[in-house]
Design a protein around this motif. Structure first.
Motif, mmCIF file in Angstrom:
data_model
loop_
_atom_site.group_PDB
_atom_site.id
_atom_site.type_symbol
_atom_site.label_atom_id
_atom_site.label_comp_id
_atom_site.label_asym_id
_atom_site.label_seq_id
_atom_site.Cartn_x
_atom_site.Cartn_y
_atom_site.Cartn_z
ATOM 1 N N SER A 212 0.969 -1.187 0.218
ATOM 2 C CA SER A 212 -0.128 0.018 0.055
ATOM 3 C C SER A 212 0.804 1.248 0.099
ATOM 4 O O SER A 212 2.031 1.184 0.494
ATOM 5 C CB SER A 212 -0.840 0.074 1.215
ATOM 6 N N GLY A 213 0.193 2.390 -0.171
ATOM 7 C CA GLY A 213 1.048 3.503 -0.094
ATOM 8 C C GLY A 213 1.252 4.397 -1.396
ATOM 9 O O GLY A 213 2.148 5.391 -1.441
ATOM 10 N N GLY A 214 1.042 3.595 -2.589
ATOM 11 C CA GLY A 214 1.453 4.161 -3.843
ATOM 12 C C GLY A 214 0.784 5.248 -4.294
ATOM 13 O O GLY A 214 -0.451 5.684 -3.561
ATOM 14 N N LEU B 182 7.041 9.655 -0.911
ATOM 15 C CA LEU B 182 6.020 8.584 -0.598
ATOM 16 C C LEU B 182 6.520 7.416 0.181
ATOM 17 O O LEU B 182 7.865 7.300 0.179
ATOM 18 C CB LEU B 182 5.516 7.746 -1.864
ATOM 19 N N ARG B 183 5.838 6.847 0.859
ATOM 20 C CA ARG B 183 6.353 5.765 1.783
ATOM 21 C C ARG B 183 5.514 4.510 1.317
ATOM 22 O O ARG B 183 4.166 4.643 1.731
ATOM 23 C CB ARG B 183 6.173 6.131 3.254
ATOM 24 N N THR C 278 14.749 4.537 0.940
ATOM 25 C CA THR C 278 15.415 3.548 2.262
ATOM 26 C C THR C 278 14.189 2.636 2.677
ATOM 27 O O THR C 278 13.234 2.728 2.819
ATOM 28 C CB THR C 278 15.556 4.642 3.568
ATOM 29 N N ILE C 279 14.910 1.271 2.933
ATOM 30 C CA ILE C 279 13.985 0.185 3.199
ATOM 31 C C ILE C 279 14.410 0.089 4.755
ATOM 32 O O ILE C 279 15.301 0.179 5.331
ATOM 33 C CB ILE C 279 14.440 -0.959 2.410
ATOM 34 N N SER C 280 13.128 -0.265 5.388
ATOM 35 C CA SER C 280 13.105 -0.658 6.865
ATOM 36 C C SER C 280 12.041 -1.810 7.178
ATOM 37 O O SER C 280 11.191 -1.737 6.204
ATOM 38 C CB SER C 280 12.987 0.650 7.606
ATOM 39 N N THR D 101 5.735 -5.863 8.891
ATOM 40 C CA THR D 101 5.611 -4.964 7.991
ATOM 41 C C THR D 101 7.069 -4.366 7.454
ATOM 42 O O THR D 101 8.014 -4.130 8.413
ATOM 43 C CB THR D 101 4.604 -3.654 8.382
ATOM 44 N N VAL D 102 7.025 -4.227 6.111
ATOM 45 C CA VAL D 102 8.237 -3.475 5.644
ATOM 46 C C VAL D 102 7.860 -2.469 4.968
ATOM 47 O O VAL D 102 6.799 -2.339 4.354
ATOM 48 C CB VAL D 102 8.971 -4.598 4.651
ATOM 49 N N TYR D 103 9.065 -1.520 4.958
ATOM 50 C CA TYR D 103 8.673 0.038 4.498
ATOM 51 C C TYR D 103 9.597 0.177 3.280
ATOM 52 O O TYR D 103 10.731 -0.148 3.186
ATOM 53 C CB TYR D 103 8.611 1.054 5.448
ATOM 54 N N LEU D 104 9.324 1.160 2.408
ATOM 55 C CA LEU D 104 10.157 1.721 1.531
ATOM 56 C C LEU D 104 10.032 3.287 1.664
ATOM 57 O O LEU D 104 8.743 3.677 0.826
ATOM 58 C CB LEU D 104 9.951 1.141 0.165
ATOM 59 N N GLN D 105 10.780 3.910 2.217
ATOM 60 C CA GLN D 105 10.642 5.452 2.147
ATOM 61 C C GLN D 105 11.334 5.882 0.787
ATOM 62 O O GLN D 105 12.312 5.584 0.608
ATOM 63 C CB GLN D 105 11.166 6.191 3.409
ATOM 64 N N MET D 106 10.499 6.633 0.041
ATOM 65 C CA MET D 106 11.040 7.056 -0.999
ATOM 66 C C MET D 106 11.058 8.767 -1.208
ATOM 67 O O MET D 106 9.895 9.436 -0.980
ATOM 68 C CB MET D 106 9.929 6.846 -2.405
ATOM 69 N N ASN D 107 12.099 9.404 -1.229
ATOM 70 C CA ASN D 107 12.616 10.671 -1.354
ATOM 71 C C ASN D 107 12.975 11.211 -2.710
ATOM 72 O O ASN D 107 13.677 10.206 -3.428
ATOM 73 C CB ASN D 107 13.290 11.032 -0.260
#
Length: 123
Positions: A7-9, A18-19, A69-71, A78-84
């Motif tokens: 989710s989050g797109g 976006l995250r 950044t992946i966390s 849950t895994v995240y992808l912070q996109m800057n």
């Protein structure tokens, strides 16, 4: 079996952020290293980032280093992808994936995949 739901797109202007999130269910989440891949129209699915089971190691494609950044949060499965600093060339469907291997960048090493979430970066 591991079920993955991204989710989050969405649509964002170039330079924006976006995250993405990927929620896992089924097997023990902390047993799996996780990865993010993306696929642009007419192109092969490509590696973006990966994170080890505990989160102590990460690896990135050269094209996203310093911007994405992946966390992970094993308590939340849950895994995240912070996109800057997003660029138009980041436009793609983003997929999360799980592997029993340690830390993988090869698509075929991943056993489970989500359905993907669209990220569109406009100029």
């Amino acid at each position: 079996q591991v079920q993955l739901v991204e989710s989050g797109g969405g649509l964002v202007q170039a330079g924006g952020s976006l995250r993405l999130s990927c929620a896992a269910s089924g097997r023990t989440f902390s047993n799996y290293a996780m990865g993010w891949f993306r696929q642009a129209p007419g192109k092969e699915r490509e590696f973006v980032a990966a994170i080890s089971r505990s989160g102590d190691r990460t690896y990135y494609a050269d094209s996203v280093k310093g911007r994405l950044t992946i966390s992970r949060d094993n308590a939340k499965n849950t895994v995240y992808l912070q996109m800057n600093s997003l660029k138009r060339e980041d436009t793609a469907v983003y997929y999360c994936a799980a592997t029993l291997a340690y830390l993988e960048i090869v698509r075929t090493a991943y056993n489970y995949w989500g359905q993907g979430t669209q990220v569109t970066v406009s100029s």
